[in-house]
Write a protein that holds these residues in place. Structure first.
Motif, PDB file in Angstrom:
ATOM      1  N   ALA A 195       0.900  -1.097  -0.072  1.00 37.77           N
ATOM      2  CA  ALA A 195      -0.070   0.063   0.019  1.00 37.77           C
ATOM      3  C   ALA A 195       0.602   1.190  -0.114  1.00 37.77           C
ATOM      4  O   ALA A 195       0.212   2.239   0.050  1.00 37.77           O
ATOM      5  CB  ALA A 195      -1.006  -0.074   1.337  1.00 37.77           C
ATOM      6  N   SER A 196       2.072   0.963  -0.175  1.00 36.74           N
ATOM      7  CA  SER A 196       3.054   2.460   0.089  1.00 36.74           C
ATOM      8  C   SER A 196       4.172   2.381  -1.035  1.00 36.74           C
ATOM      9  O   SER A 196       4.588   1.056  -1.417  1.00 36.74           O
ATOM     10  CB  SER A 196       3.526   2.607   1.287  1.00 36.74           C
ATOM     11  OG  SER A 196       4.267   1.703   1.820  1.00 36.74           O
ATOM     12  N   HIS A 197       5.004   3.260  -1.089  1.00 36.74           N
ATOM     13  CA  HIS A 197       6.283   3.294  -2.014  1.00 36.74           C
ATOM     14  C   HIS A 197       7.380   2.842  -1.005  1.00 36.74           C
ATOM     15  O   HIS A 197       7.624   3.385   0.054  1.00 36.74           O
ATOM     16  CB  HIS A 197       6.505   4.444  -2.496  1.00 36.74           C
ATOM     17  CG  HIS A 197       7.960   4.687  -2.927  1.00 36.74           C
ATOM     18  ND1 HIS A 197       8.006   4.141  -4.294  1.00 36.74           N
ATOM     19  CD2 HIS A 197       9.079   5.353  -2.738  1.00 36.74           C
ATOM     20  CE1 HIS A 197       9.328   4.559  -4.606  1.00 36.74           C
ATOM     21  NE2 HIS A 197      10.059   5.041  -3.573  1.00 36.74           N
ATOM     22  N   VAL A 198       8.229   1.812  -1.363  1.00 32.14           N
ATOM     23  CA  VAL A 198       9.210   1.090  -0.577  1.00 32.14           C
ATOM     24  C   VAL A 198      10.494   1.243  -1.199  1.00 32.14           C
ATOM     25  O   VAL A 198      10.733   1.075  -2.564  1.00 32.14           O
ATOM     26  CB  VAL A 198       8.724  -0.253  -0.302  1.00 32.14           C
ATOM     27  CG1 VAL A 198       9.852  -0.828   0.695  1.00 32.14           C
ATOM     28  CG2 VAL A 198       7.313  -0.404   0.335  1.00 32.14           C
ATOM     29  N   ASP A 199      11.380   1.880  -0.283  1.00 30.81           N
ATOM     30  CA  ASP A 199      12.771   1.799  -0.855  1.00 30.81           C
ATOM     31  C   ASP A 199      13.431   0.410  -0.508  1.00 30.81           C
ATOM     32  O   ASP A 199      13.875   0.287   0.550  1.00 30.81           O
ATOM     33  CB  ASP A 199      13.482   2.792  -0.252  1.00 30.81           C
ATOM     34  CG  ASP A 199      14.899   3.177  -0.707  1.00 30.81           C
ATOM     35  OD1 ASP A 199      15.660   2.093  -1.118  1.00 30.81           O
ATOM     36  OD2 ASP A 199      15.505   4.314  -0.852  1.00 30.81           O
ATOM     37  N   TRP A 200      13.403  -0.407  -1.543  1.00 27.85           N
ATOM     38  CA  TRP A 200      14.111  -1.721  -1.263  1.00 27.85           C
ATOM     39  C   TRP A 200      15.225  -2.094  -0.846  1.00 27.85           C
ATOM     40  O   TRP A 200      15.698  -2.880  -0.307  1.00 27.85           O
ATOM     41  CB  TRP A 200      13.457  -2.913  -2.380  1.00 27.85           C
ATOM     42  CG  TRP A 200      12.164  -2.881  -2.232  1.00 27.85           C
ATOM     43  CD1 TRP A 200      11.114  -2.492  -3.360  1.00 27.85           C
ATOM     44  CD2 TRP A 200      11.253  -3.606  -1.483  1.00 27.85           C
ATOM     45  NE1 TRP A 200       9.868  -2.926  -3.039  1.00 27.85           N
ATOM     46  CE2 TRP A 200       9.598  -3.493  -1.747  1.00 27.85           C
ATOM     47  CE3 TRP A 200      11.642  -4.502  -0.206  1.00 27.85           C
ATOM     48  CZ2 TRP A 200       8.647  -4.067  -1.359  1.00 27.85           C
ATOM     49  CZ3 TRP A 200      10.359  -4.979   0.101  1.00 27.85           C
ATOM     50  CH2 TRP A 200       9.035  -4.907   0.015  1.00 27.85           C
TER      51      TRP A 200
END
Length: 254
Positions: A202-207
């Motif tokens: 549900a969100s933008h993730v910095d992997w």
């Protein structure tokens, strides 16, 4: 992000894994590091929730030999932790950060005070459990509600969540502090796992950040289990209080 910053984030993840397993409050270590390397606050919070979840699970598995108590209690508390983690993740996605962060110092202070005076309060408030068949004692209901609220907080931000859980459970459960810590690790693993799953989709993730934190926290969770299991209850309580006070100072100064 350069190599030095990447190593710093991984090292912070390792330290947080140790701290979360032994005491809690690993976020107090990783969150400032992520801000220092240029990660925006909301993204740092999301990366923390997802990246430290594997370390919480690692710590819970490594600490499982200390877990004791009725199975129904563990299941009920895990259910409450899952529900709280889901609600906390929802709050993180939809509410302004300042709304919840404003009460963080109060929560940490309350947790530290509860834990510091726990032996006195326990002797004063201890009652015989209700022996009537099929009736759940009020203390157990209060425990489940407290786990739900602490897990809601953990799903949203989580700093000092371990301190809060141990403080509350030590008042409501007649067990050694090490056994309570084992249950705390399980609940943190459930809470963090559920909130991490929701935030992943549900969100933008910095992997890259998440991967570095996860790698360090998994190793830290195993190290923390080896360290925490050998700490006597008295010193264990002292360490938790110290970490809680330091967390309070960090938030007040921040």
């Amino acid at each position: 992000m350069n190599l030095g910053q990447m190593l710093g984030v991984a090292a912070a993840g390792l330290g947080a894994g140790v701290l979360n397993t032994v005491v809690g409050s690993g976020t107090l270590l990783t969150f400032p590091v992520l801000l220092a390397v240029g990660v925006p606050p909301v993204q740092a919070n999301i990366a923390n929730n997802i990246g430290l979840a594997p370390g919480s699970i690692s710590g819970a598995i490594s600490y499982r030999s200390e877990l004791s108590g009725p199975r129904w209690r563990v299941i009920a508390c895990c259910t409450a932790a899952a529900a709280g983690g889901a609600m906390g993740a929802w709050l993180l996605l939809f509410l302004p950060a300042r709304t919840f962060e404003a009460i963080v110092p109060v929560l940490i202070l309350l947790a530290v005070l509860l834990l510091a005076i726990q032996p006195l309060v326990s002797r004063w408030s201890r009652r015989e459990r209700d022996s009537r068949h099929g009736q759940v004692p009020r203390r157990e209901i209060l425990l489940i509600v407290s786990v739900l609220l602490a897990s809601l907080y953990g799903g949203y931000f989580g700093a000092a969540q371990g301190v809060i859980l141990i403080a509350v459970m030590s008042l409501l459960i007649k067990q050694r502090l090490q056994s309570i810590n084992a249950l705390k690790n399980v609940l943190q693993g459930v809470d963090n796992g559920v909130s991490a799953l929701i935030l992943t989709f549900a969100s933008h993730v910095d992997w890259l950040i998440v991967g570095l934190l996860a790698t360090g926290s998994v190793v830290g969770g195993k190290v923390g289990a080896l360290v925490g299991r050998r700490v006597p209850d008295l010193w264990f309580r002292v360490v938790i209080v110290i970490v809680g006070v330091l967390g309070l100072v960090v938030f007040i100064r921040g």
